[in-house]
Scaffold this motif. Sequence first.
Motif, PDB file in Angstrom:
ATOM      1  N   PHE A  29     -18.755  21.591  11.759  1.00 10.74           N
ATOM      2  CA  PHE A  29     -17.641  22.475  11.470  1.00 10.74           C
ATOM      3  C   PHE A  29     -17.982  23.347  10.281  1.00 10.74           C
ATOM      4  N   SER A  30     -18.027  24.647  10.484  1.00  5.33           N
ATOM      5  CA  SER A  30     -18.517  25.557   9.457  1.00  5.33           C
ATOM      6  C   SER A  30     -17.362  26.202   8.715  1.00  5.33           C
ATOM      7  N   SER A  31     -16.744  25.435   7.853  1.00  9.92           N
ATOM      8  CA  SER A  31     -15.704  25.973   6.991  1.00  9.92           C
ATOM      9  C   SER A  31     -16.116  25.739   5.561  1.00  9.92           C
ATOM     10  N   ASN A  32     -15.825  26.663   4.675  1.00 10.05           N
ATOM     11  CA  ASN A  32     -16.040  26.418   3.255  1.00 10.05           C
ATOM     12  C   ASN A  32     -14.772  26.637   2.450  1.00 10.05           C
ATOM     13  N   VAL A  50      -6.074  24.107  -2.819  1.00  7.56           N
ATOM     14  CA  VAL A  50      -7.171  24.625  -2.011  1.00  7.56           C
ATOM     15  C   VAL A  50      -8.487  24.302  -2.701  1.00  7.56           C
ATOM     16  N   ILE A  51      -9.503  24.063  -1.898  1.00  7.52           N
ATOM     17  CA  ILE A  51     -10.849  23.889  -2.405  1.00  7.52           C
ATOM     18  C   ILE A  51     -11.783  24.771  -1.598  1.00  7.52           C
ATOM     19  N   LYS A  52     -12.660  25.434  -2.281  1.00  5.73           N
ATOM     20  CA  LYS A  52     -13.684  26.199  -1.606  1.00  5.73           C
ATOM     21  C   LYS A  52     -15.026  25.897  -2.242  1.00  5.73           C
ATOM     22  N   TRP A  53     -16.074  26.089  -1.494  1.00  8.54           N
ATOM     23  CA  TRP A  53     -17.382  25.711  -1.999  1.00  8.54           C
ATOM     24  C   TRP A  53     -18.433  26.646  -1.451  1.00  8.54           C
ATOM     25  N   ALA A 101      -7.943  24.532   7.494  1.00  4.85           N
ATOM     26  CA  ALA A 101      -9.302  25.004   7.270  1.00  4.85           C
ATOM     27  C   ALA A 101      -9.407  26.475   7.639  1.00  4.85           C
ATOM     28  N   ARG A 102     -10.218  27.152   6.884  1.00  8.67           N
ATOM     29  CA  ARG A 102     -10.468  28.569   7.136  1.00  8.67           C
ATOM     30  C   ARG A 102     -11.920  28.734   7.556  1.00  8.67           C
ATOM     31  N   VAL A 103     -12.145  29.431   8.672  1.00  2.28           N
ATOM     32  CA  VAL A 103     -13.518  29.682   9.127  1.00  2.28           C
ATOM     33  C   VAL A 103     -13.837  31.172   9.180  1.00  2.28           C
ATOM     34  N   ARG A 104     -12.831  32.016   9.076  1.00  3.06           N
ATOM     35  CA  ARG A 104     -13.108  33.449   9.117  1.00  3.06           C
ATOM     36  C   ARG A 104     -13.847  33.848   7.832  1.00  3.06           C
ATOM     37  N   ASP A 121      -7.215  28.974   9.736  1.00  3.63           N
ATOM     38  CA  ASP A 121      -7.462  29.047  11.169  1.00  3.63           C
ATOM     39  C   ASP A 121      -7.189  27.734  11.919  1.00  3.63           C
ATOM     40  N   TYR A 122      -7.333  26.619  11.256  1.00  9.32           N
ATOM     41  CA  TYR A 122      -7.110  25.326  11.890  1.00  9.32           C
ATOM     42  C   TYR A 122      -6.169  24.498  11.032  1.00  9.32           C
TER      43      TYR A 122
END
Length: 133
Positions: A29-32, A50-53, A101-104, A121-122
């Motif tokens: 799953f390619s979300s960051n 929120v967490i982003k990496w 989760a955000r993948v865009r 997105d999910y």
Amino acid sequence: QVQLVESGGGLAQAGGSLRLSCAASERTFSSNVMGWFRQAPGKEREFVAVIKWNSNPTYYTYYTGSVRGRFTISRDNAENTVYLQMNSLKPEDTAVYYCAARVRPARGSSSTYYTTIDEYDYWGQGTQVTVSS
């Protein structure tokens, strides 16, 4: 179709703690960017954390004001799982908690955080958290 599966909700007393988990069904799953939202009865779903990496990975987190200092969002890279550690719980934390989760592609700068529902997105199915006074 990627699924997000939350767990860890339940009943806690005011001042207590709970830890929520959110696991993606696919390891590729390619979300960051992943976030937690909550929805109390009769209210709209609201942003919690929120967490982003990046690829290092270096993690960046952001919280809504009412939980800052009490909740901690984190991620286990190996397990592709995001956690929400909730301490010093209050009755007003009672809600169904959703991970998202955000993948865009990313937008804005590195300091951009995604705090609205339409940025994701999910979504998971939600887990109930009830805090008694």
